[in-house]
Structure formats: structure tokens, C-alpha cells
Design an enzyme around this catalytic site. Structure first.
Site, mmCIF file in Angstrom:
data_model
loop_
_atom_site.group_PDB
_atom_site.id
_atom_site.type_symbol
_atom_site.label_atom_id
_atom_site.label_comp_id
_atom_site.label_asym_id
_atom_site.label_seq_id
_atom_site.Cartn_x
_atom_site.Cartn_y
_atom_site.Cartn_z
ATOM 1 N N HIS A 27 -37.299 31.705 -27.817
ATOM 2 C CA HIS A 27 -36.161 32.474 -28.339
ATOM 3 C C HIS A 27 -36.387 32.783 -29.807
ATOM 4 O O HIS A 27 -37.149 32.108 -30.498
ATOM 5 C CB HIS A 27 -34.842 31.716 -28.145
ATOM 6 N N CYS A 28 -35.728 33.842 -30.285
ATOM 7 C CA CYS A 28 -35.735 34.144 -31.714
ATOM 8 C C CYS A 28 -34.320 33.954 -32.233
ATOM 9 O O CYS A 28 -33.600 33.081 -31.765
ATOM 10 C CB CYS A 28 -36.270 35.559 -31.967
ATOM 11 N N VAL A 29 -33.900 34.759 -33.171
ATOM 12 C CA VAL A 29 -32.595 34.553 -33.802
ATOM 13 C C VAL A 29 -31.444 34.831 -32.847
ATOM 14 O O VAL A 29 -30.418 34.157 -32.879
ATOM 15 C CB VAL A 29 -32.466 35.443 -35.058
#
Length: 480
Positions: A27-29
Site C-alpha cells: 500500500h501507499c498513502v
């Protein structure tokens, strides 16, 4: 332990084709990023209609599910429910499943930088706040407090090749400790100090590529960039790429009984010299040319370049292409001490936020307002996916308005040559990184604020004047 997102996690896993369809997940932000065996098995329409999912994007070889600010908790629930191991490969990727060169590059860049993005931003904020504290006389460079905090803020960037050596190796399926070892050799003090010694001679003398050298390897000149490879980005990633290829080849031909130490031995003894003799100099030249290209473009028309980058940045965010700017910015910082690329796009988050605020104030749709208000708050901290997918993009016109207003802000930043001097946080936290640590000038901070305010006012005013809720009948038809 049960989570309130377990239900959402089960829906996601079921509608991406099940656990067996997942190659990897991270996942990212704001997004869950899946690599799937077969994306056609995913029920995209069902996922888009699921509460808690803002949007679904298929880009760069990844199946991206936009969650918003709760993405970390949802990611944990997905890993828990699906018994996934996170960034590690969960299944072998089919041999015939190949990405296009562009998609593969974006996938490599995002996979290399995503694991360190939070820390990269955090230490950048520390550097920016130290510059502010020094400017106002709250701390001096000789204070122990300053020295220790500066070590936190600076060391991560200084040893970036070591850190990226690990993440790049993991991304490419290699031994992360081999990647770390290559990065360590590039940051080794005795190597870094060579560029400060008396030159032994000049390679390519008489040409535009003339470069002094300070040592040799097997009588071959070793060409080092000024200051060595600390804080650089591209050389280590390219070196690890070839190291992983070499490692996998050696795994096939070296007997199992001695693989444990012979594979690292031969990989390092070949790749590290090749890095200093070939990979480093070539990537150094390419990076210098790219940096010069951007500087030339901004020199010819910073206004036009800023308008294009600023106006397109939110479109880049939709498709995850904004990650491609990160190595360019870091390369520029390592080469010339500042970045003038991302500053043109920085106001876009604030402009998008102002657009959503106008929609929130003008709209009478309570469901929309419940989405818009949290989007305004997160937007001030640089997280705009909720604003884009929850408000402006579905309404179309507000998104176009925000892009045009961002182009205005970007044009101001580009025309005035605004620079930032460190990677740092998003949104309001990014402003500290625009304070010049050498001159302690507020020029870049001041004009950044002006550009942000201009874009926000333009976007807010136009959106507030033109926005209208959809007719109730039309909304009902859509819901049916």
C-alpha cells in the site's frame, strides 16, 4: 485480532479473484496496490460500488484500490484475512505476463520508493524545521540538539544508496543483503573521500566527457562523481538490477552445498567493480543530461513548464504516474542541491482542497458533504485521493477547474524558479523544505505561499460560482 475492516477486506479479496489470484500486495498513502495473476477475474464494478472504496485504478501493471486515509488499517486487515505476507511475492507470476517497458519502469520505481516514502518525508520535515529553527535563532549548528536532530534528518539521505539497495533488491526478487552491500560499498568513507584527493589523471581528456580520476581498479581509471555516490538514486537501482540478474544465474549453476556464500561472493566481486567502472559513470552522465534538460526547459520557459506540470499533476496522481517524478527530484538534489520539478506541482493539493471546500459550502447534498469535509482536512496535509475520487472527478467540472487553477499556480512557481532543498512531507509540512539552508532565504517559501493562495482563490471562486448539485430526479435515476 479482529478489525472493523475485516468485512471490507473479505469483500476486496473475494472481488479481486480470490487469494489465489494475488501475486503481491502493498500500500501507499491512500491505495492498496495488488499485482494480480489475471486482472480480468476482478469484479471492478462491485469494488467501485463498495462502501469504503473510493475508486479502482488499473495502471502500471498494478490493480490499485483507492481507500483513503484508512488504507494502512485496511491493508493490515487484508493481510490478516487473506494470510498475505505483504510486499513479498505470494505466488509465481506467469511467464507470459509481461509489463510494457513504461509500466515496468513505473512498477519498479513505485516498488522501490514506496517502502521508504514515509520515513523519507519524515526526515525531510526534520531538516526543514531545523532550517527554520536556525533562521529564527532558536538553534545554532553547534548545539548538541541541532547536531543530533540533523543527524536524523541528513543521514537517511546520505546513506540512501544503502536503503534503496535493499528495497530495490526486494522488489526485483533478489537478496536484499546483496543490495545493501552494494550500497555500502558506494557510501564507504574511503571511497567518498577519494574525490577530495589529488587527481591521478584525466579520462577522456580533450572531450566534453573529460573527468579527473583519483584511483584505479586493475589499472582502469575509476570515475567518481563529485562527492561520491552518497545521496544518489539511479546508480544503485541499476547496479541492483544487474546484481539480481547475476544472482539468479549463479543460483542455477553453483552447487547447492556452497550456494550460501559463493552466490553473494561472486555477485559482489563482479557487480561492485562493474558499478564503479561502468554503471556509475554511465548513469552519472545520463542523470547529468536529464538534470541539464530540465534546467534548460525551465530556463527557456519556466512559466510554461510549470503550467504543464502543475496542471497535469492530479492526472498523474490518478494513474499513479507521479511516482516517476521522485527519482528525478532526488537526482536533481544530489547533482545541484535543489529540486525545481516537484515545486511546480506542490500547490495542486491545496488547489484541489479549495475546490472541494467550495463544493462542500455550495452543495446541499448531505451524502456528498460527508465525503467532502474529511477530504478538505486530508487535502491540507497533501492527501488528495479522497478529494479526487470522492468529489471532483465524479463531478467532472470541479476536477477540470482544479487542474486549470493548479496550472496557474505551477506557472508562478516555474516562472519565479521556486526550489525546494530537501525531500519532505506533503501539504503544509512541505513548506519547511523550501527554506534555503545555506542562505536561510525565505524567497522560495514566500513565493510558494503566494502561488498556493492564488491557485486556491481562483479554484474556489470559479467552483463556488459555477457548481450546482445534480437534480434530484437525475440522482434517483442513477441510483436505480
Amino acid at each position: 485480532m479482529a478489525s472493523k475492516y475485516d468485512g471490507l477486506a473479505r469483500i476486496i479479496i473475494q472481488n479481486i479473484g480470490g487469494k489465489s489470484n494475488v501475486i503481491s500486495v502493498t500500500h501507499c498513502v491512500t491505495r492498496l496496490r495488488f499485482k494480480l495473476q489475471d486482472e480480468s477475474k476482478a469484479n471492478t464494478d462491485i469494488l467501485k460500488a463498495t462502501d469504503g472504496v473510493a475508486a479502482v485504478i488499473q495502471s502500471g501493471g498494478q490493480y490499485q484500490i483507492v481507500i483513503g486515509n484508512q488504507v494502512a488499517a485496511v491493508y493490515d486487515a487484508v493481510c490478516q484475512v487473506g494470510h498475505f505476507s505483504g510486499e513479498k511475492a505470494l505466488a509465481e507470476q506467469p511467464a507470459d505476463k509481461k509489463l510494457s517497458p513504461g509500466a515496468a519502469l513505473i512498477d519498479l520505481i513505485s516498488g522501490t520508493f514506496l517502502p521508504v516514502l514515509g520515513v523519507l518525508s519524515g526526515v525531510g520535515i526534520i531538516r526543514g524545521l531545523l532550517a527554520v529553527a536556525s533562521f529564527f535563532g532558536l538553534l545554532s549548528a553547534t548545539d548538541g540538539t541541532y547536531v543530533i536532530l540533523n543527524a536524523v534528518g541528513t543521514s537517511f539521505f546520505y546513506f540512501l544508496p544503502i536503503i534503496l539497495g535493499m528495497t530495490a533488491a526486494e522488489k526485483m526478487g533478489g537478496n536484499k543483503f546483496i543490495g545493501i552491500s552494494i550500497g555500502c560499498s558506494m557510501c564507504y568513507p574511503a571511497i567518498v573521500d577519494l574525490s577530495g584527493m589529488e587527481a591521478l589523471g584525466t579520462a577522456f581528456e580533450g572531450t566534453i566527457f573529460a573527468t579527473p580520476y583519483y584511483t584505479t581498479f586493475l589499472k582502469i581509471p575509476v570515475l567518481l562523481p563529485s562527492g561520491g555516490y552518497t545521496s544518489t538514486v539511479v546508480p544503485i537501482i541499476v547496479a541492483v538490477f544487474f546484481a539480481v540478474k547475476m544472482e539468479k544465474l549463479l543460483q542455477k549453476i553453483i552447487p547447492d552445498v556452497v550456494k550460501m556464500f559463493f552466490v553473494p561472493l561472486f555477485t559482489l566481486i563482479i557487480i561492485v567493480p562493474v558499478t564503479f567502472l561502468v554503471i556509475g559513470p554511465i548513469t552519472g552522465i545520463l542523470c547529468a543530461l536529464i538534470t541539464q534538460l530540465f534546467n534548460t526547459v525551465f530556463g527557456v520557459s519556466g512559466l510554461l513548464a510549470g503550467a504543464i506540470l502543475g496542471g497535469m499533476f492530479q492526472v498523474f496522481v490518478i494513474f499513479g504516474l507521479h511516482w516517476g517524478l521522485t527519482p528525478l527530484a532526488l537526482t536533481s538534489m544530489a547533482a545541484v542541491g535543489y529540486d525545481n520539478i516537484i515545486p511546480t506541482a506542490m500547490p495542486a493539493a491545496f488547489v484541489q482542497t479549495a475546490t472541494v471546500l467550495a463544493v462542500y459550502l455550495k452543495s446541499k447534498d448531505e451524502k456528498l458533504k460527508k465525503v467532502a469535509l474529511p477530504a478538505v482536512i486530508s487535502g491540507l496535509f497533501g492527501i488528495t485521493e479522497t478529494a479526487i475520487y470522492g468529489v471532483t472527478l465524479p463531478k467532472k467540472k470541479p476536477f477540470v477547474i482544479s487542474c486549470l487553477a493548479s496550472a496557474v499556480s505551477g506557472a508562478i512557481m516555474g516562472a519565479l524558479g521556486v526550489k525546494r532543498y530537501s525531500m519532505g512531507g506533503l501539504g503544509i509540512f512541505a513548506l519547511a523544505t523550501y527554506l534555503n539552508p545555506e542562505t536561510q532565504s525565505f524567497y522560495d517559501v514566500g513565493w510558494s505561499i503566494v502561488a498556493i493562495l492564488v491557485g486556491m482563490v481562483v479554484s474556489f471562486a470559479i467552483t463556488f460560482i459555477t457548481y450546482k448539485d445534480e437534480p434530484v430526479a437525475e440522482k434517483a435515476a442513477v441510483e436505480e
